[in-house]
Design an enzyme around this catalytic site. Sequence first.
Site, PDB file in Angstrom:
ATOM      1  N   HIS A  64     -77.045 -90.232 -46.634  1.00  0.00           N
ATOM      2  CA  HIS A  64     -76.159 -89.165 -46.384  1.00  0.00           C
ATOM      3  C   HIS A  64     -75.526 -89.196 -45.239  1.00  0.00           C
ATOM      4  O   HIS A  64     -74.291 -88.941 -44.838  1.00  0.00           O
ATOM      5  CB  HIS A  64     -76.609 -87.913 -46.529  1.00  0.00           C
ATOM      6  CG  HIS A  64     -75.878 -86.801 -46.733  1.00  0.00           C
ATOM      7  ND1 HIS A  64     -75.090 -86.129 -47.911  1.00  0.00           N
ATOM      8  CD2 HIS A  64     -75.271 -85.839 -45.756  1.00  0.00           C
ATOM      9  CE1 HIS A  64     -74.444 -85.317 -47.738  1.00  0.00           C
ATOM     10  NE2 HIS A  64     -74.380 -84.941 -46.231  1.00  0.00           N
ATOM     11  N   HIS A 110     -72.064 -81.359 -52.833  1.00  0.00           N
ATOM     12  CA  HIS A 110     -73.306 -80.516 -53.117  1.00  0.00           C
ATOM     13  C   HIS A 110     -73.916 -80.775 -54.036  1.00  0.00           C
ATOM     14  O   HIS A 110     -74.306 -79.580 -54.826  1.00  0.00           O
ATOM     15  CB  HIS A 110     -72.979 -79.058 -52.422  1.00  0.00           C
ATOM     16  CG  HIS A 110     -73.789 -78.801 -51.254  1.00  0.00           C
ATOM     17  ND1 HIS A 110     -74.106 -77.520 -51.083  1.00  0.00           N
ATOM     18  CD2 HIS A 110     -74.450 -79.433 -50.118  1.00  0.00           C
ATOM     19  CE1 HIS A 110     -74.846 -77.512 -50.033  1.00  0.00           C
ATOM     20  NE2 HIS A 110     -75.012 -78.617 -49.536  1.00  0.00           N
TER      21      HIS A 110
END
Lengths: 774, 232, 83, 83
Positions: A64, A110
């Site tokens: 990420h 998300h």
Amino acid sequence: MSHSPSATGAPTRAFPFPGERPVTPEVVREHNLNELEYERILEILGRTPTLTELGVFSALWSEHCSYKHSKPILKTFPTTGPRVVQGPGENAGVLRLAEGWAVAFKIESHNHPSAVEPYQGAATGAGGILRDVFTMGARPVAMLNSLRFGPLDQPRNRYLFAGVVRGIGDYGNCVGVPTLGGEVDFAPGYSGNPLVNAMCVGLLKETDLITARAHGVGNILLAMGARTGRDGIHGASFASEELSEKSEARRPQVQVGDPFTEKLLLEATLELISSKLIVAIQDMGAAGLTSSSAEMAARGHVGVELETDKVPVREADMTPYEILLSESQERMLVVVEPKMVTAVQAVCTRWELDATPIGVVTDDGMFRIRHNGAVVAEIPGQRLVDDCPMYYPEARESERVKELRTAEPPHSGAGLPALDEALDLLLQAPSLASKKWVFEQYDSTVQGSTAIRPGGDAGMLHVPGTEFGLAVTVDCNARLLALDPYEGGKAAVAEAARNISATGAVPIGITDCLNFGSPEKPEVFFQFQEACRGIGDACRAFGIPVTGGNVSFYNESPTGAIDPTPTIGMVGLIDNVGDRLQSHFTQPADRIVVLGKARKGSLGGSAYWAEVLGFVGGQPSIVDLGAELALQKLLNHAAREHLLRSAHDSSTGGLAVTLAEAAMRGPYAVHGVGITVDLGLVESASETSDEELFFGEVGAQAVVSLDPALLETFLALAGQDKVPAAVVGTVSDVNENVSISRGETSITRPVSDLREIYFNAIPRRMKQGLSAKD
Amino acid sequence: MQRVAVVRFPGSNCDFDALCSAERAGSESYFVWHRDTDLKNPDVVILPGGFSYGDYLRSGAIARFSPIMDAVQRFAAEGGPLLGICNGFQILCEAHLLPGALMRNARLTYVSRPVNLKVERTDTPFTCAYQGNQVITLPVAHGEGRYVVDEKTLTELEATGRIVVRYVAPDGGPAGAEDNPNGSINAIAGICNAEGNVVGLMPHPDRMTDPALGLTEGLGFFQCRVGTTGSL
Amino acid sequence: MTYRAHIRVVPRAGLLDPQGQAVEHALTALGFPEARNVRVGKAIEVQVAAANRGEAEARVRQMCDKLLANPVTEDYLVEVEES
Amino acid sequence: MTYRAHIRVVPRAGLLDPQGQAVEHALTALGFPEARNVRVGKAIEVQVAAANRGEAEARVRQMCDKLLANPVTEDYLVEVEES
Ligand SMILES: Nc1ncnc2c1ncn2[C@@H]1O[C@H](COP(=O)(O)OP(=O)(O)O)[C@@H](O)[C@H]1O
Ligand SMILES: [Mg+2]
């Protein structure tokens, strides 16, 4: 502990925080660091890391934060152009508009938090992307969201869908940013791994632009906003692994969003920036304090020293490890000159926020953490941020996909349902049906500048005090990418551009959210590489830059990898909002024109095959980027000249669905209108079967309507711009039939029936109001 | 030129909308912070929409106690024109400047959509620019907009013509289930106090005042001048 | 002394409670047909310092009257326990 | 037999409770500085038919696990009384 000098020459030393576990191979594995990476850490430090340091590395070296599997590929995107003020690498990309105005925009995923807790996961996703935009000095003026779920007949999927939509709505509505667009798709591959991508668009004066670069040795770091709790510790690495029983177990404590505090942060941040009181500011997003401080320092080529015991906490006796890795929401890290601290705190107090000094900018390039005076972490900052090993995984297309491309649907000829039956089935498929149930839960008019609300093609807003406006959309047809990632990638950009152009605006740039499975699987990495090549080629052909985006790998559930879903968020500019086009037919007796061609073999990967025949396969249409660009230019040109009354792009479901949508009109129109159309007149219609003509997904197609008196002028213009234009029919009166024919075959349905089907498809399935968790 | 004070609470998010709507209607408008105690002698006061204090507990429940509210109470008591839009309406009810309460929408979900409204009172300082029973379309966007009030007060409101705007069908007829976005009793969208100087409504006139968009149906709410009644 | 107060704020009897109805439907659909008369309100927990339980309860009631409950639409119940 | 169940669904300990925070600030500002650790959740009342109290409580707990409470973010308490 060895003190041999690290590779940077600077000897680093740190002492384990009392009670901290020693770093063992298991501990290293728990932190998702492989041997190569751990070797690199030892080499950088010249010694064994403390647990705190290991946590810091594992967060910053997670997929990420480090983009370790994707960086080389992302470098192939076009990122420059005359409008580019800020390309990839900052919190959001920025493009120049006019009259000193610029637009900042970015999209974020998300997915994993939303799979675990749909409401808070989606809400905090919206919160994060808002902060990315206002930390650039831009006031958020539009939100969009791109969602993927499994089929609605499964209660768990209904629960996720309802929770995600409520979460996005409650957050954006409270902060006061209109949601102007989005998309929702339903397919089996997303059961267990839904996708929640949120995009934010903000406006700023170019002179207010601020970047997240720490500088000025001796400057103070302030923690601003919410207190730090144990929320979402290791969220960054959590987002970088496959969902499994195991991840359920080590699931971080859920992050809870507080949109009220976000709104105060927004106002305080914009005031601090425009009054030039601060040096730099960054949101504490994934990997919280760690990434925000380390990245700001690395960008500014300075060091930082933080005192974690000074960070305001929500819970008693939090360790430096927890404080550094907490992902508590609504927090900012601000860099301020010492003489400005009190002025900055005064602004924060007025907005009922705390701003607490927690560290300083240093000149030794170290990322140093003290707790009660003792050094618990000391890492060469630049290497921490830049030296994560990069991976160049193997890419190989799966044999299954190759076969699917050449496969044929089960039935054919006589076995096929009647065309009007097929149209009904398409209009009631949740993926194609009206998303009214969704966008009615989002405030789409706050800020009073909404020119086009959700329900048409792109959304649009007026930039106050000017004549111009921005059009915004998010699009991706994952079915096309699953079958042909390169063409699918091109198609996603092309569809977004058609949505923008259908409003009369001109595309000026994109942000992308690349949702894929595990990059360690060759067939997934192949999809990733090819999709990105397609996106890049399309952007080059259209002359628009990629200004940033987000990569979300490891979207895998027990049922395997998701379909490749690179969501394209696009912004367009319209010089005068008065020129905007709506997507629905308005006036009886207006002429209807189909722009573009029909094409043989245009059913590969189509909604018709998937929703009507239950078959996903075939070769998707090859995207003709030249034809797409010509269509974009024509629509923009015609809008300027006020030649059109409506324009609607043709994509999923083909011409029949596009015509029906335009005839049904918006959800709040009292009635739809009838139409009489002969598709036999469309260019190259003769080469196609009825199914290909009515439901084929050809690309570079749109349906427009106009005053008969302007027909000649418009057709001449289409000729100049080299866009095939066929006058196929006329708009009849309200509540009459939608009649679409070719020769003998035709669809004839009362528009009121179609409205009934199209607008109730999702409400009908979501009736239960409350859905159980499973 | 009249002075319009727009009160900003933490969490207000239609404060700019109200401010620039008033300006578009030719007023001089300015913000007053909720911690202030002085309204700086305005001719008109507006409580804008938004989520004051996050609308935590109940919409408007906490904002009602903001320091500025004493001055607002006094301004209203002296007959000053006071308009509450959406969250502003909720605050006015919590502060007992208007009767009743605004509860969770009957359908339980937040609702953002255009609604048709009949302007039933045109002698208030905020509706005098409209024709009697004129039907206009404005957006609503709220989660707690279902107006409730006890029988007795309701009868009184109806009898004394204190329903300022009411949800109606597109043709102006009585609202059907689809036309009443939140299940308000008697399809009430906005009311006024007995004196008529305090008006609250859930729909957003402040979002329909942009000439560049050709969407100005809400401008009328900001066009009246102090002292004027009846249409301009 | 510190006390823990459990406050229940519930919609006035007779007032429509759409949330309660929705929950009741969902429960029936989920196989709990025996669930009836569902009402949904707020549960508020407050810790208060006070000389004695009586004073604690009195203060909490003041909090309810002033802020926590809306007399137009809600009733409240207070339970206080030592903590 | 029919029973009346009082269910309190409150945010998990440790989880941020923005609403509780806001209420606590408001109470302090309104002259209730003694109010601390405010948490705001849901109060749900359900009437259930069951053979005995034990069964009633068991069923209500099932309702909470399945629908009324979100195990990821909320804890619940059940009290059952005869009605
Ligand atoms: N999740 C969502 N949020 C907001 N608006 C949405 C959402 N999903 C769909 N919409 C809106 O519904 C309309 C149709 O969406 P879609 O079917 O994706 O159109 P298209 O196929 O032309 O992209 C668009 O205006 C879109 O913005
Ligand atoms: Mg479209």
